[in-house]
Design an enzyme around this catalytic site. Structure first.
Site, PDB file in Angstrom:
ATOM      1  N   TYR A  38       0.689  -1.247   0.008  1.00 48.40           N
ATOM      2  CA  TYR A  38      -0.082  -0.064   0.021  1.00 48.40           C
ATOM      3  C   TYR A  38       1.019   0.948   0.200  1.00 48.40           C
ATOM      4  O   TYR A  38       0.633   2.143  -0.339  1.00 48.40           O
ATOM      5  CB  TYR A  38      -0.761  -0.014   1.333  1.00 48.40           C
ATOM      6  CG  TYR A  38      -2.116  -0.808   1.274  1.00 48.40           C
ATOM      7  CD1 TYR A  38      -2.295  -1.696   0.240  1.00 48.40           C
ATOM      8  CD2 TYR A  38      -2.979  -0.886   2.532  1.00 48.40           C
ATOM      9  CE1 TYR A  38      -3.733  -2.476   0.448  1.00 48.40           C
ATOM     10  CE2 TYR A  38      -4.175  -1.345   2.463  1.00 48.40           C
ATOM     11  CZ  TYR A  38      -4.452  -2.496   1.462  1.00 48.40           C
ATOM     12  OH  TYR A  38      -5.593  -3.057   1.539  1.00 48.40           O
ATOM     13  N   GLY A  39       2.032   0.917   0.741  1.00 48.28           N
ATOM     14  CA  GLY A  39       2.923   2.263   0.983  1.00 48.28           C
ATOM     15  C   GLY A  39       3.255   3.058  -0.120  1.00 48.28           C
ATOM     16  O   GLY A  39       3.595   4.152  -0.129  1.00 48.28           O
ATOM     17  N   CYS A  69      -2.834  -1.405   9.835  1.00 50.62           N
ATOM     18  CA  CYS A  69      -2.099  -0.732   8.644  1.00 50.62           C
ATOM     19  C   CYS A  69      -1.847   0.684   8.972  1.00 50.62           C
ATOM     20  O   CYS A  69      -2.745   1.344   8.758  1.00 50.62           O
ATOM     21  CB  CYS A  69      -2.657  -1.066   7.352  1.00 50.62           C
ATOM     22  SG  CYS A  69      -1.647  -0.505   6.057  1.00 50.62           S
ATOM     23  N   CYS A 171       4.952   0.849  10.853  1.00 54.10           N
ATOM     24  CA  CYS A 171       4.323  -0.131   9.804  1.00 54.10           C
ATOM     25  C   CYS A 171       4.204  -1.476  10.528  1.00 54.10           C
ATOM     26  O   CYS A 171       5.015  -2.018  11.397  1.00 54.10           O
ATOM     27  CB  CYS A 171       5.256  -0.210   8.538  1.00 54.10           C
ATOM     28  SG  CYS A 171       4.767  -1.498   7.334  1.00 54.10           S
ATOM     29  N   THR A 172       3.113  -1.885  10.349  1.00 58.26           N
ATOM     30  CA  THR A 172       2.750  -3.015  11.067  1.00 58.26           C
ATOM     31  C   THR A 172       3.433  -4.251  10.692  1.00 58.26           C
ATOM     32  O   THR A 172       3.383  -5.389  11.549  1.00 58.26           O
ATOM     33  CB  THR A 172       1.291  -3.377  11.156  1.00 58.26           C
ATOM     34  OG1 THR A 172       0.895  -3.466   9.815  1.00 58.26           O
ATOM     35  CG2 THR A 172       0.533  -2.224  11.896  1.00 58.26           C
TER      36      THR A 172
HETATM   37  N1  DGL Z   1       1.494  -2.869   6.964  1.00 57.48           N
HETATM   38  C1  DGL Z   1       1.211  -1.589   6.360  1.00 57.48           C
HETATM   39  C2  DGL Z   1       1.508  -0.334   7.306  1.00 57.48           C
HETATM   40  O1  DGL Z   1       1.519  -0.620   8.527  1.00 57.48           O
HETATM   41  C3  DGL Z   1       1.888  -1.379   5.134  1.00 57.48           C
HETATM   42  C4  DGL Z   1       2.708  -2.185   4.344  1.00 57.48           C
HETATM   43  C5  DGL Z   1       2.647  -1.970   2.897  1.00 57.48           C
HETATM   44  O2  DGL Z   1       3.139  -0.998   2.264  1.00 57.48           O
HETATM   45  O3  DGL Z   1       1.831  -2.590   2.201  1.00 57.48           O
HETATM   46  O4  DGL Z   1       1.799   0.665   6.819  1.00 57.48           O
END
Ligand code: DGL
Length: 237
Positions: A38-39, A69, A171-172
């Site tokens: 997502y980032g 997230c 980030c998780t």
């Molecule tokens: N685990 C997600 C977060 O806490 C993002 C990782 C990603 O870039 O998809 O930001």
């Protein structure tokens, strides 16, 4: 039922804290690995993707959503809260838990670091000794699970920050590689938002009468390849 989602398996770090505080509930964990990471996406994309996941979870019967997230929380939470009437719980990098002015490294995705939400948080709690580092590609490597590649990435990316005292895992996915980060940086204090978000979820569920005290059930759904084995292994770790 509690709907928990992330772009992959990183949100397991949040789910584990939820299970400690709310063991007798039903959960759906949605790993949106088809859209990982997502980032590195635009805000519009992150909002659109998160919206679809939340709609899916609500259709499955979830009465509360935990965005496990940081990226989706920073970018999409206001939109989601406006659109849906059920509680939407969001996480943020645990920067406000850093209470000293020792050298601090905040690691998060590009979208989180550049978000208005994070900028506001940072300006409020700025300890004037902080490096903000967007770690594009790191969540993908954690998904892939190749330790050598992770260490190589970390050596290149954070090797120069040896000696920092505090590391905020924004980030998780990152709590899953604390050991590797410590190998590169030496002993540091870690801060992550998972316990805080679990506590907040419990408070909201109590307040809204959503606690069911039923038999624990965890359903894992992955939007692409099935990471079920890895998911349950991480849950046990
Ligand atoms: N685990 C997600 C977060 O806490 C993002 C990782 C990603 O870039 O998809 O930001």
């Amino acid at each position: 039922m509690i709907g928990v989602f992330d772009s992959g398996i990183g949100g397991v770090t949040v789910l584990k804290e939820l299970l400690k505080l709310l063991p007798n509930e039903k959960y759906i964990y949605y790993s949106d690995s088809i859209n990982n990471p997502y980032g590195d996406k635009t805000n519009e994309e992150i909002i659109d993707i998160s919206d679809k996941v939340v709609e899916f979870l609500i259709n499955k019967g979830c009465t509360i959503i935990v965005i496990a997230c940081n990226t989706a929380s920073a970018i999409a939470k206001d939109y989601l809260r406006n659109k849906y009437s059920i509680p939407i719980i969001a996480i943020e990098p645990a920067y406000k838990s850093v209470l000293d002015d020792e050298k601090t490294l905040v690691m998060a995705t590009k979208a989180t670091i550049n978000s208005d939400k994070f900028k506001t948080l940072f300006n409020k709690y700025d300890n004037h000794n902080t490096i903000l580092l967007s770690c594009s590609g790191l969540a993908d490597l954690i998904e892939e699970g190749n330790k050598d590649k992770i260490i190589e990435y970390l050596n290149n990316k954070i090797g120069e920050y040896k000696g920092v005292k505090n590391v905020v895992l924004g980030c998780t996915h990152y709590p899953l590689i604390k050991e590797e980060i410590s190998k590169v940086l030496g002993p540091v204090n870690f801060y992550d938002g998972s316990l805080g978000v679990a506590k907040h979820t419990k408070e909201v569920m109590e307040e809204k009468g959503l606690i069911t005290n039923s038999k624990q059930e965890i359903t894992f759904i992955d939007s692409s390849n099935n990471k079920e084995d890895l998911f349950y292994e991480l849950l046990k770790r």
